[in-house]
Design an enzyme around this catalytic site. Structure first.
Site, PDB file in Angstrom:
ATOM      1  N   SER A 113       1.017  -1.221  -0.007  1.00 21.08           N
ATOM      2  CA  SER A 113      -0.085   0.070  -0.210  1.00 21.08           C
ATOM      3  C   SER A 113       0.789   1.247  -0.011  1.00 21.08           C
ATOM      4  O   SER A 113       1.553   1.604  -1.151  1.00 21.08           O
ATOM      5  CB  SER A 113      -0.991  -0.357   1.129  1.00 21.08           C
ATOM      6  OG  SER A 113      -1.938   0.796   1.061  1.00 21.08           O
ATOM      7  N   HIS A 114       0.762   1.943   1.098  1.00 19.35           N
ATOM      8  CA  HIS A 114       1.254   3.440   1.029  1.00 19.35           C
ATOM      9  C   HIS A 114       2.867   3.150   1.577  1.00 19.35           C
ATOM     10  O   HIS A 114       3.619   4.298   1.446  1.00 19.35           O
ATOM     11  CB  HIS A 114       0.693   4.179   1.997  1.00 19.35           C
ATOM     12  CG  HIS A 114       0.741   3.776   3.329  1.00 19.35           C
ATOM     13  ND1 HIS A 114       0.069   2.821   3.811  1.00 19.35           N
ATOM     14  CD2 HIS A 114       1.397   3.983   4.443  1.00 19.35           C
ATOM     15  CE1 HIS A 114       0.351   2.716   5.191  1.00 19.35           C
ATOM     16  NE2 HIS A 114       1.203   3.245   5.528  1.00 19.35           N
ATOM     17  N   ASP A 277      -2.358   6.644  -3.385  1.00 22.40           N
ATOM     18  CA  ASP A 277      -1.260   5.923  -2.935  1.00 22.40           C
ATOM     19  C   ASP A 277      -0.531   4.714  -3.821  1.00 22.40           C
ATOM     20  O   ASP A 277      -1.297   4.500  -4.858  1.00 22.40           O
ATOM     21  CB  ASP A 277      -1.536   5.328  -1.453  1.00 22.40           C
ATOM     22  CG  ASP A 277      -2.499   4.379  -1.257  1.00 22.40           C
ATOM     23  OD1 ASP A 277      -3.488   4.192  -2.359  1.00 22.40           O
ATOM     24  OD2 ASP A 277      -2.462   3.530  -0.211  1.00 22.40           O
ATOM     25  N   ASP A 279      -1.252   1.619  -3.623  1.00 20.59           N
ATOM     26  CA  ASP A 279      -2.380   0.513  -4.172  1.00 20.59           C
ATOM     27  C   ASP A 279      -3.775   1.110  -4.664  1.00 20.59           C
ATOM     28  O   ASP A 279      -4.804   0.524  -4.961  1.00 20.59           O
ATOM     29  CB  ASP A 279      -2.651  -0.678  -3.333  1.00 20.59           C
ATOM     30  CG  ASP A 279      -3.094  -0.112  -1.850  1.00 20.59           C
ATOM     31  OD1 ASP A 279      -2.815   1.185  -1.603  1.00 20.59           O
ATOM     32  OD2 ASP A 279      -3.837  -0.790  -1.417  1.00 20.59           O
ATOM     33  N   ASP A 281      -6.069   3.001  -3.026  1.00 14.22           N
ATOM     34  CA  ASP A 281      -7.303   2.729  -2.112  1.00 14.22           C
ATOM     35  C   ASP A 281      -7.301   4.333  -1.092  1.00 14.22           C
ATOM     36  O   ASP A 281      -8.261   4.551  -0.746  1.00 14.22           O
ATOM     37  CB  ASP A 281      -7.391   1.728  -1.206  1.00 14.22           C
ATOM     38  CG  ASP A 281      -5.964   1.474  -0.403  1.00 14.22           C
ATOM     39  OD1 ASP A 281      -5.032   2.390  -0.225  1.00 14.22           O
ATOM     40  OD2 ASP A 281      -6.187   0.491   0.647  1.00 14.22           O
ATOM     41  N   ARG A 282      -5.961   5.219  -1.356  1.00 15.47           N
ATOM     42  CA  ARG A 282      -6.179   6.252  -0.395  1.00 15.47           C
ATOM     43  C   ARG A 282      -6.402   7.525  -1.279  1.00 15.47           C
ATOM     44  O   ARG A 282      -6.020   7.287  -2.596  1.00 15.47           O
ATOM     45  CB  ARG A 282      -4.827   6.549   0.231  1.00 15.47           C
ATOM     46  CG  ARG A 282      -4.555   5.525   1.324  1.00 15.47           C
ATOM     47  CD  ARG A 282      -3.236   6.018   2.072  1.00 15.47           C
ATOM     48  NE  ARG A 282      -3.133   4.699   3.139  1.00 15.47           N
ATOM     49  CZ  ARG A 282      -2.463   5.094   4.296  1.00 15.47           C
ATOM     50  NH1 ARG A 282      -2.211   6.361   4.591  1.00 15.47           N
ATOM     51  NH2 ARG A 282      -2.451   4.217   5.243  1.00 15.47           N
ATOM     52  N   LYS A 376     -11.480   1.074   0.970  1.00 14.47           N
ATOM     53  CA  LYS A 376     -11.534   2.259   0.731  1.00 14.47           C
ATOM     54  C   LYS A 376     -11.078   2.716  -1.023  1.00 14.47           C
ATOM     55  O   LYS A 376     -10.403   1.637  -1.756  1.00 14.47           O
ATOM     56  CB  LYS A 376     -10.642   3.094   1.426  1.00 14.47           C
ATOM     57  CG  LYS A 376      -9.108   2.462   1.719  1.00 14.47           C
ATOM     58  CD  LYS A 376      -8.359   3.230   2.768  1.00 14.47           C
ATOM     59  CE  LYS A 376      -7.012   2.943   2.852  1.00 14.47           C
ATOM     60  NZ  LYS A 376      -6.783   1.778   3.774  1.00 14.47           N
TER      61      LYS A 376
END
Ligand code: VG1
Ligand code: CO
Length: 543
Positions: A113-114, A277, A279, A281-282, A376
Site C-alpha cells: 500500500s502506502h 497511494d 495501491d 485506495d487512499r 477504501k
C-alpha cells in the site's frame, strides 16, 4: 506438469497487521516465505479446491514473480479459476470490485500500500473475502495460527504464465483469465457519478492535477479523468506505475505529495488537486490554496453525496474509524442517519456495509469509500468530489467555509513518530495504559480530563469484540487525544498521536490547525511522556 509437495517449517512473524502481512521485500523473497503465507491463507479458508479467486497487486518490485508463485500454488491446491489483472496489476479497489462482480470466493492482493517499494523496501500480501473486503480478524488470526504449524505447501512446476496477454489460459488444469485492469472499474465509476456534468465542467475550463505518485492509479486516472472525462492531457502526473514508485513514497499526504501541495498552494494553481497511494485506495484532496483534511473530506462527502446519481437516494449511515475526527458524526446527526465508530483498518467496515447500515466510510489516514466495493477507494473519492464541484459550481475553499459555518470545525491533526525502538514504544504505551484509570478529573494545559480508556469495539452485526484498539483521552471541552502504534510498518514502531479540538463558530473557524491544537499537542506529550520514553520531541510526519 506435476504438483509438488514441498516440506517447510514455520517462519516466525507472519502475523497480518492492520492490512495484511507486510515485510521488507528481501524477507518476502526469502526461501518459503511467500509460499508459507499463501498456503496458510488457503488452509485458513478451508482450502482452495474448486474455488475461484481474483489476483492482482500494485505493481511494486516482486509483484510479477509473486503472482507466478501464487498462481502455481492456487493450481496445485485445486482452485478452479483465477482472474488476474493484466501483468498481475490491480488497484485494491479494482480487485475488490472484480471479486464482487464475478462472485468469486475471494482474492489475493499483493501490496504494501502506502509503504515504499523496491528491492530494499516493502512488499505485502493480503486476502479479501467473497464480499470483496479484507479478511476479518478471526480469519487473519486463523492464517497466522496456520503459519506457526505449517509443514508443507503445494505448488505446480508448470512454466510461467504470460500475464501480459488478455484472455483465457490454463495452468495445470486451473483456468486463468487475464483481464484489463481498468475496464470494469471504470464502468463501475460511470454508474455512480454524473460523467456528463463532470465532462462539461472540464470543457468549461476547470483545471485539475492528479498525482499518481508512480503507483497503480496512473492508468486508472488517465483513462477516467483524461480519456472519459476530457480533463486536459497531462492532468495526471507521475502516471506510469514503476516497481520502485520512481523512488517516491506513495503516501498521499502533504509531506510525501509535496510536489502537488506546492502547485496547489502556488500562483496559478489548478482548481482541484488530488493524489493517491501505492495501491490506489487512499486519496488526498486539495483545492486551490486549501488543503482538505481527510476527516473533513469524509464529512463534506457525507453532506453532499446525494448530489451524485449513485447516492441520490441518500445514505443509510456513515462509519468512521475511532481516531478519525467527529466531523462526519455531526453530518450524520444533521441528516438523521446512523453513525458508527470502528477500530482502525478497513476490515471493520465490511459488516456495516454488507448489512446496509453504512453507505459511506472513512479514516483519517486518507481513506474514503462506500458500499460500491469493500475497500477504501482513492479515485472514487476524487470523482465524488468532482461530481459535487460540478453540481455546486463553487470552489473547494467556498465549500469548506460553508461546511464549517454550518457544522462548526473539528480541528484535527495526526502526528507520527516513526522508527522508534519497539521496546521503548511498548513501554510508553504500557505506562500510558496503566495511568488511564486515574486520569479522570485531572487538569492538563487548562483542560479537564472527562475520561480515558482503551478503545474496544463490539461489532453490531456479528457481535465480535476487538480489544486494545487505541488509547483515548477525552476532555470536558470535547477535545480528544488518541494514541496507538501502527500496524502497517516494517521497521521498529510508529507512534500515531491523533489530536482533535472542536470549535462551534462562528468565530475561530479559519485558524491554522497546529496552532488551534497547540494545547492538545502539549497535553499529549505531557500525559504520555513521549520525550522521556522515546527521546523524540517533534513528529516525523504531520498530517
Ligand atoms: C494505517 C492507517 C489505517 C489504514 C491502514 C491501511 O494503519 O492508519 O487507517 O487502514 O494504514 O491503509 P496503521 O496501523 O499503520 O495506523 V493502506 O492504504 O496502507 O492499505
Ligand atoms: Co493503500
Amino acid at each position: 506438469m506435476t504438483v509438488l509437495t514441498i516440506a517447510t517449517q514455520p517462519i516466525a512473524g507472519q502475523k497480518p497487521g492492520t492490512s495484511g502481512l507486510r515485510k521488507k521485500t528481501p524477507v518476502f523473497m526469502g526461501a518459503h516465505y511467500l509460499e508459507n503465507f499463501v498456503q496458510s491463507i488457503f488452509d485458513a479458508i478451508g482450502g482452495a479446491a474448486g474455488k475461484t479467486f481474483v489476483l492482482g497487486g500494485d505493481g511494486r518490485y516482486f509483484n510479477d514473480r509473486a503472482a507466478q508463485t501464487i498462481l502455481k500454488m492456487a493450481a496445485a491446491n485445486g482452485a478452479a479459476k483465477v482472474i488476474v489483472g493484466q501483468n498481475a496489476v490491480l488497484s485494491t479497489p479494482a480487485a475488490s470490485h472484480l471479486i464482487r462482480l464475478n462472485k468469486t470466493d475471494g482474492g489475493i492482493i499483493m501490496s504494501a500500500s502506502h509503504n515504499p517499494g523496491g528491492p530494499e523496501e516493502d512488499f505485502g500480501v493480503k486476502f479479501n473475502m467473497a464480499n470483496g473486503g479484507p479478511a476479518p480478524e478471526a480469519v487473519t488470526e486463523a492464517m497466522f495460527r496456520r503459519t506457526t504449524e505449517i509443514t508443507e505447501y503445494r505448488i505446480s512446476d508448470a512454466a510461467d504464465i504470460d500475464l501480459g496477454r488478455i484472455g483465457a489460459t490454463t495452468v495445470d488444469g486451473m483456468a486463468v483469465e487475464v483481464v484489463d485492469s481498468v475496464t470494469d472499474y471504470a464502468a463501475l465509476m460511470e454508474t455512480l457519478f454524473d460523467f456528463p456534468a463532470i465532462r462539461a465542467m472540464f470543457a468549461g475550463g476547470f483545471r485539475m492535477r492528479f498525482d499518481a505518485m508512480c503507483a497503480v492509479t496512473g492508468p486508472y486516472a488517465t483513462e477516467i479523468l483524461e480519456n472519459r472525462l476530457g480533463a486536459a492531457k497531462g492532468t495526471v502526473t507521475h502516471g506510469t506505475p514503476l516497481p520502485d514508485f520512481g523512488g517516491m513514497h506513495p503516501d498521499p499526504n502533504p509531506t510525501w505529495a509535496h510536489e502537488l501541495m506546492a502547485e496547489m498552494m502556488g500562483a496559478d494553481a489548478p482548481d482541484f488537486g488530488a493524489a493517491s497511494d501505492g495501491d490506489g485506495d487512499r486519496n488526498m484532496v486539495v483545492g486551490r490554496g486549501v488543503y482538505v483534511s481527510p476527516s473533513d473530506s469524509l464529512a463534506v462527502l457525507a453532506a453532499n453525496a446525494h448530489l451524485a446519481p449513485g447516492y441520490a437516494r441518500g445514505l443509510a449511515g456513515v462509519a468512521r474509524s475511532m481516531p478519525t475526527s467527529a466531523a462526519a458524526d455531526l453530518v450524520a446527526d444533521a441528516l438523521g442517519i446512523g453513525k458508527y465508530e470502528t477500530p482502525t483498518g478497513w476490515k471493520f467496515f465490511g459488516n456495516l456495509l454488507d448489512a446496509g447500515r453504512a453507505t459511506l466510510c472513512g479514516e483519517e489516514s486518507f481513506g474514503t469509500g462506500s458500499d460500491h466495493v469493500r475497500e477504501k477507494d482513492g479515485l472514487w473519492a476524487v470523482l465524488l468530489w468532482l461530481n459535487i464541484l460540478a453540481v455546486r459550481q463553487q470552489s473547494v475553499a467556498t465549500i469548506m467555509a460553508e461546511h464549517f459555518a454550518r457544522f462548526g470545525r473539528n480541528y484535527y491533526s495526526r502526528h507520527d513518530f516513526e522508527a522508534i525502538a519497539t521496546d521503548k514504544a511498548d513501554a510508553m504505551m504500557a505506562e500510558l495504559r496503566a495511568s488511564l484509570a486515574g486520569l479522570k478529573g485531572q487538569s492538563v494545559e487548562g483542560m479537564e480530563i472527562a475520561g480515558a480508556d482503551d478503545f474496544a469495539y463490539t461489532d453490531p452485526v456479528d457481535g465480535s469484540v476487538s480489544q486494545k484498539q487505541g488509547v483515548r483521552i477525552l476532555f470536558t471541552d470535547g477535545s480528544r487525544i488518541v494514541m496507538r502504534l501502527s500496524g502497517t510498518g516494517t521497521e521498529g514502531a510508529t507512534l500515531r498521536v491523533y489530536l482533535e479540538r472542536y470549535t462551534p463558530g462562528p468565530e475561530g473557524l479559519d485558524r491554522d490547525p497546529q496552532e488551534a491544537l497547540a494545547p492538545v499537542i502539549r497535553a499529549a506529550h505531557a500525559l504520555a511522556k513521549i520525550a522521556a520514553h522515546t527521546g523524540r520531541t517533534e513528529p516525523d510526519v504531520v498530517t
